[in-house]
Design a protein around this motif. Sequence first.
Motif, short mmCIF file in Angstrom:
data_model
loop_
_atom_site.label_atom_id
_atom_site.label_comp_id
_atom_site.label_asym_id
_atom_site.label_seq_id
_atom_site.Cartn_x
_atom_site.Cartn_y
_atom_site.Cartn_z
N ILE A 91 -21.23 31.41 30.01
CA ILE A 91 -19.70 31.78 29.55
C ILE A 91 -20.83 32.10 28.18
N TYR A 92 -22.46 32.03 27.78
CA TYR A 92 -22.84 32.56 26.38
C TYR A 92 -24.38 32.72 26.74
N TYR A 93 -24.88 33.95 26.01
CA TYR A 93 -26.32 34.70 26.19
C TYR A 93 -26.68 35.15 24.97
N GLN A 94 -27.88 34.35 24.72
CA GLN A 94 -28.45 34.77 22.68
C GLN A 94 -30.01 35.22 22.98
N ASP A 95 -30.89 36.19 22.70
CA ASP A 95 -31.95 36.74 22.76
C ASP A 95 -32.52 36.87 21.25
N SER A 96 -33.56 37.04 21.38
CA SER A 96 -33.85 37.42 19.98
C SER A 96 -33.01 38.65 19.30
N THR A 97 -32.51 39.77 20.33
CA THR A 97 -32.37 40.45 20.39
C THR A 97 -30.16 40.49 20.45
N MET A 98 -29.81 39.60 21.10
CA MET A 98 -28.62 39.93 20.85
C MET A 98 -27.57 38.49 21.60
N MET A 153 -34.35 32.08 23.75
CA MET A 153 -33.37 32.41 24.24
C MET A 153 -32.48 30.90 24.68
N ILE A 154 -30.90 31.02 23.97
CA ILE A 154 -30.29 30.38 24.25
C ILE A 154 -28.96 30.54 25.85
N GLN A 155 -28.36 29.74 26.29
CA GLN A 155 -28.01 30.14 27.20
C GLN A 155 -26.74 28.67 27.18
N TRP A 156 -25.56 29.16 26.97
CA TRP A 156 -24.19 28.45 27.44
C TRP A 156 -23.20 28.42 28.71
N LEU A 157 -23.65 26.51 29.68
CA LEU A 157 -22.57 27.22 30.55
C LEU A 157 -21.82 26.23 30.57
N ILE A 191 -14.80 30.76 22.61
CA ILE A 191 -15.21 30.72 22.28
C ILE A 191 -16.40 30.75 21.43
N SER A 192 -17.18 30.36 20.24
CA SER A 192 -17.82 31.27 19.06
C SER A 192 -19.54 30.32 18.95
N VAL A 193 -20.55 30.83 19.41
CA VAL A 193 -21.20 29.98 18.63
C VAL A 193 -21.98 30.42 17.23
N ASN A 194 -22.70 28.87 17.16
CA ASN A 194 -23.34 28.66 15.37
C ASN A 194 -24.80 28.63 15.46
#
Length: 644
Positions: A73-80, A58-62, A93-96
């Motif tokens: 400001i951003y959250y990502q896990d295997s589903t979303m 799980m990836i988060q940007w703060l 922002i955008s995340v690669n």
Amino acid sequence: MAARDASYLLLGLFVILNTWGVRADIEVNMEDRVEVFKGDTAQITCMFTSSEGIGGMMIQWLYVQRTGERQRIYYQDSTMTVIDRGTEYTDRISVNGTGATAEVVLTIEDVQLTDETEFICVITGLTDGAAEGRTMLKVFKPPALPSIIDKVQTGISVHEDDLSKIGTCEVKNGFPKPNITWYRNTTPLRAVWNKVAIVPRVTIESSGLYSVQSELHLKVEKSDKDDEFYCEVTYFVPGGTRMTETDKMKITVFYPATEVKVWVESPKGKIKEGDTVELHCQDNGNPPSSIISFRHLESNRQVDTNVFVLENVTTKDNGQYECTTYDTETFEPTKGTTSVFVHSLSPAVVEPKGPVVVAQGGSLEVTCNAQSSLQTETTWFKNEKEVSKGQTLMLKDASFDTAGTYKCVVTVPEVGLSTSESLHINVQGPPEFLNTDNTDLEKYYDETVELSCEARGFPDPEIKWTTSDEQELQVIGSALETHTEDGIKSMVKIKVTSDITAFCNVSNDHGADARIFKIKATVKTTPAPATTTTTITTTRATTTSSISSTTVKAQTAIPPEKVKKESSGVIIAVIIICILLLAILGSVLYFLYKKGKLCGRSGKQDLTKEKSSKDNIVVEMKSDNTEEAVLLGVNGEKQPSNNQ
Ligand SMILES: *[C@@H]1O[C@H](CO)[C@@H](O)[C@H](O)[C@H]1NC(C)=O
Ligand SMILES: *[C@@H]1O[C@H](CO)[C@@H](O)[C@H](O)[C@H]1NC(C)=O
């Protein structure tokens, strides 16, 4: 558990300082800082590893808010993947990358000053817990070009007690805060008590950008007059610093004089008597003082201006000229001098003083002197012609030709002065005739004849007219005596009543001489009808009122219509025939002229030129009994003839 945690913590610090391993199994690796210009796009990379493998993270940007709180400001896990709504970064922002790639990049567009904060990347494993890393985002904005505003406009006196403001350096709208450094020539200026003061002022604009001003105050010294002042601005940019400079400025320094210059402004070069001399004076203060006293030490003459004009100078103006200027603030005097020398030329003195009498054959030495401070040149002239150079004029073996007026001219070539003196020299001797013409004349009865003779000698000869038999000449009027260039000329008019032998007797203390005029009286014959009589006379005079003996002779040599049987008779006859033809032609032309039928004058000119080989020949046409005659001069113009 605590010991294990601590050992992992140590290891993590050892490997990468800014990686904070919360759990041993996940490591997050990020750059310390990312630097970017305002408005550009920033990319913050978050790298991570996990002992479990990297799947399903799980990836988060703060980011750290101004208050210190963290804001996701951003959250990502295997589903979303979710970009948090309602934050400053929602739209920028955008995340690669995903949890499966071990590297995610946060891209922030159009970076603003407020974006300068820490960005945190949090990685959470399914079982291993979480780890995070931080990157500081640094934002830069280069300032506008710096300039020096409110430069000092007036001059600054070195007598000023306080520091004087030189100018303000200004640089606007930079981020982070730019630095200003003042320079004098190549040296950076730092505050020195009572010498240099630098007053900075920092303004944060509403935009968050910095504007910086720096005021320079100096205790001005004389040497500052040549100094160049400017300021340098340094500011940070991504990866380094940059520098810009303002234009250089100079200041006007008012300082007192240390010396006074006095000089001859005009004339350039040597001064001569009669010149107008202009002396100038100026001290080397800034500005030069206008409190001036300018004095001729020898005569005490004085002016209170910086220009001393001497008109029509003489040697009395020689000497020292002292100029004193007074400092306008302290009244301290400064002096300077110059000397003036007027070159002169005294009047020429000729020795011996004239008039001088020299015996014929004698010699004479004349000197001419004029004093000057410069080299002189002496030249002797007689009748405008140079006869000798040098002070001494040597006359040897004097003759009447030696006599005359001598002029000595002394010049000073360097300055163009000149003086002159004349001397008249007489040469003593018996009279001498100047004209040796034939004096045999032939004249009609009752005609009037002019006789003249010219003689020279010293003392001036006396001229007397007599006849052989001592009889008085039938002189009309009295003898007319004139002084000519060379001697004395006497002229009489005689009425021919018989053959005459006339003497022109000349005499002085040293001798006497006589010239004999023989006039043969002849009877006039009646001329043939329709013929005219022509006489050619040669004369230098333009009028016939005075006929010299030359004229008389010429008339005698060719008597009208009375050719004598002489050896030259035949030749004379031929000449006369020619003359007669010419006369007829002349008469015709004259007649036509009178009638106004001959308009151009060129015809006459041609005629005259054709028949006269000499310029001074005058053709006289005379109708026999009437005295009316016309003379055609060399210039072809009609001249009235005089009665004879
Ligand atoms: C400006 O001056 C400060 C203080 O001397 C210094 O720390 C900073 O690095 C300077 N900035 C630049 C851009 O040189
Ligand atoms: C003039 O000169 C002539 C010729 O020499 C001489 O006979 C005559 O006596 C002179 N007359 C006078 C007045 O001297």
